[in-house]
Design an enzyme around this catalytic site. Structure first.
Site, PDB file in Angstrom:
ATOM      1  N   LYS A  19       0.848  -1.201   0.000  1.00  0.00           N
ATOM      2  CA  LYS A  19       0.000   0.000   0.000  1.00  0.00           C
ATOM      3  C   LYS A  19       0.879   1.244   0.000  1.00  0.00           C
ATOM      4  CE  LYS A  19      -3.821   2.040   2.743  1.00  0.00           C
ATOM      5  NZ  LYS A  19      -4.741   1.844   3.885  1.00  0.00           N
TER       6      LYS A  19
ATOM      7  N   SER B  26      -9.809   1.896   3.091  1.00  0.00           N
ATOM      8  CA  SER B  26      -8.964   2.681   2.202  1.00  0.00           C
ATOM      9  C   SER B  26      -7.932   1.852   1.439  1.00  0.00           C
ATOM     10  CB  SER B  26      -8.223   3.739   3.021  1.00  0.00           C
ATOM     11  OG  SER B  26      -7.325   3.117   3.922  1.00  0.00           O
TER      12      SER B  26
ATOM     13  N   SER C 135      -9.953  -0.482   7.256  1.00  0.00           N
ATOM     14  CA  SER C 135      -9.397  -0.375   5.900  1.00  0.00           C
ATOM     15  C   SER C 135      -8.721  -1.621   5.354  1.00  0.00           C
ATOM     16  CB  SER C 135      -8.395   0.772   5.837  1.00  0.00           C
ATOM     17  OG  SER C 135      -9.094   1.973   5.728  1.00  0.00           O
TER      18      SER C 135
END
Ligand code: GLN
Length: 488
Positions: free
Chosen positions: A80, A155, A179
């Site tokens: 990420k 997210s 997330s």
């Protein structure tokens, strides 16, 4: 042989170690897949073929020389874009860090490098991890591989979508209020938020420091437990890591359902979609038929989880993001040349609307005169939520809930109404407020062929129990992994 990209994490690990597959062969297959599928899915913000391939070649050379770093040497993993890798850009999907190159490795990255993983940066996310759909990225909206008109969750939407679209077997994300678990649920894969303090946050760009944890996504449960073992542990660079017994992947084994007390929720108090509700009920019936006892828990405190979470998370983010001032990191806009203008121009142009909304909310709730009424009260409610979980675990062994009240929604469906978007986190935020670990397990598809997730929660630092229950869930026919899929 099964197409390489459709191998599970465990199959990859076995083949690499028995020598029937090279890391380069595997990585080339993923690169081809990414080049085809990511035009639709848009999980990657950046993808540097040469740097990825050279890591795979180095791993193959180590293998030939008999100098493997570990049994994980050569396994590809996605990262990420809020986890720092030395020399790579870490943008947090924000214009303010668009050109920021990290000068150091996050502790989790160092651990992956030490084991010989092949790192695939950079996966898309909501800007600074604020969001539930990946629509808040400043650069692109990632799509759900099951239906590209829909969101992948957020997210960590890029990390989840890349695994679901068979572009990678495993990836890392971060979870502040859901997330990892919510996008894992909406993309039909596994996603774990470890106990707060289990995994070092050093090198994770902070959103809300008392809630953030890094955790893995995987296309099988073995990937989750292996990665947890690798990335966890005390770290002198993060004073919030805990000195506890190490988690060992070998400690995970299926459970005998007989006599187990499963904490469950009364779903009529929440607005679940009928398919999510039915699948939850079906799973509960099945484990009950195998001998487990269902114990209804009083989740009435859950209605405070969203306001409490959004007060605490925004307060912490307003403080954490004050470092992005145009001087120390990233984007600088001079404005009129006065220092105050430089700050405000850099921040005005660098941050997107959701980040600004949260900085404003957080600054307000921390301001004198309002602190006690908002932030102080939220902290008190957080203590109650934490105590509530401790009470739960006196009467149950484990808690089962849906991960998300609905399956993946359409792109644009909730962007106009932030409150509705925040409601997507109703079942995940309280877990972060309490600091306990939770995993989202694939739980089949709804009537529209969209994935459903089951959230399992255990007490602090009991990931062995958590993953043992998850293993038993993975053995139920209705919870089989829905991959691989055609991307439409
Ligand atoms: N959706 C939640 C939020 O917007 C959770 C985000 C996260 O876990 N990083 O804050």
């Amino acid at each position: 042989m099964k197409d390489l990209i459709f191998l599970t994490y465990s199959e990859i690990k076995t083949k690499l170690n028995e020598g029937s597959l090279s890391s380069k062969e595997l990585v080339l297959a993923y690169i081809k897949r990414i080049e085809e599928a990511d035009t639709k899915v848009k999980a990657f913000l950046e993808f540097n073929k040469d740097r990825i391939l050279s890591q795979a070649e180095e791993s193959d050379n180590r293998r030939k020389a008999g100098k493997l770093l570990s049994e994980f040497d050569g396994i590809p993993i996605g990262i990420k874009d809020n986890i720092c890798i030395s020399g790579e850009i870490t943008s947090c999907s924000s214009h303010i860090l668009e050109n920021f190159r990290s000068p150091y490795d996050a502790s989790v990255i160092q651990k992956l490098k030490d084991k010989g993983f092949v790192l695939f940066p950079r996966l898309n996310m909501d800007e600074f991890a604020m969001g539930s759909s990946t629509e808040n990225s400043a650069f692109q909206t990632t799509r759900n591989p099951f239906d590209t008109n829909r969101i992948p969750g957020g997210s960590s939407g890029g990390s989840a979508a890349a695994v679901a679209a068979s572009m990678l077997p495993v990836s890392l994300g971060s979870d502040t209020g859901g997330s990892i678990r919510q996008p894992a649920a909406l993309c039909g894969i596994w996603g774990l938020k470890p106990t707060y303090g289990r995994v070092s946050r050093y090198g994770l760009v902070a959103y809300a420091s008392s809630l953030d944890q890094i955790g893995p996504f995987s296309n099988d449960l073995q990937g989750i437990s292996d990665l947890l073992e690798i990335i966890s542990g005390l770290d002198h660079k993060d004073q919030t890591t805990a000195k506890v017994n190490a988690f060992e992947t070998n400690s995970v084994s299926s459970i005998d359902w007989k006599g187990k007390r499963i904490g469950v929720m009364k779903t009529d108090e929440f607005n679940f979609s009928p398919d999510v509700n039915k699948r939850y009920m079906d799973i509960l019936k099945e484990v009950e038929s195998k001998g487990a006892t269902l114990v209804p828990l009083d989740f009435s405190l859950l209605k405070y989880a969203i306001p409490v979470y959004y007060l605490i998370a925004t307060a912490e983010c307003s403080s954490n993001l004050s470092r992005f001032d145009g001087i120390r990191y990233g984007l600088r806009k001079e404005g009129t040349g006065k220092l105050d203008d430089l700050y405000s121009e850099s921040r005005t142009q660098g941050f997107g609307p959701e980040v600004k909304r949260r900085i404003l909310l957080g600054t307000f709730s921390l301001s004198s005169g309002y602190y006690d009424a908002y932030y102080g009260k939220a902290q008190k409610a957080r203590v109650l939520i934490r105590k509530q979980y401790a009470e739960f675990f006196k009467s149950v062994d484990i808690i089962f809930q849906p991960t998300s009240p609905t399956t993946a929604f359409k792109v644009g469906e909730k962007t106009k109404d932030p409150i509705q978007m925040y409601q997507a986190d109703i079942l995940t935020t309280s877990v972060n407020l309490a600091g306990v670990p939770a995993i989202s397990c694939p739980a089949g598809l709804d009537s529209g062929n969209l994935p459903i997730g089951l959230q399992i929660t255990s007490s602090h630092f009991d990931e062995t129990k958590l993953l043992s229950y998850a293993k038993s869930i993975s053995e139920l026919e209705i919870c089989k992994l829905p991959l691989p899929i055609e991307i439409s």
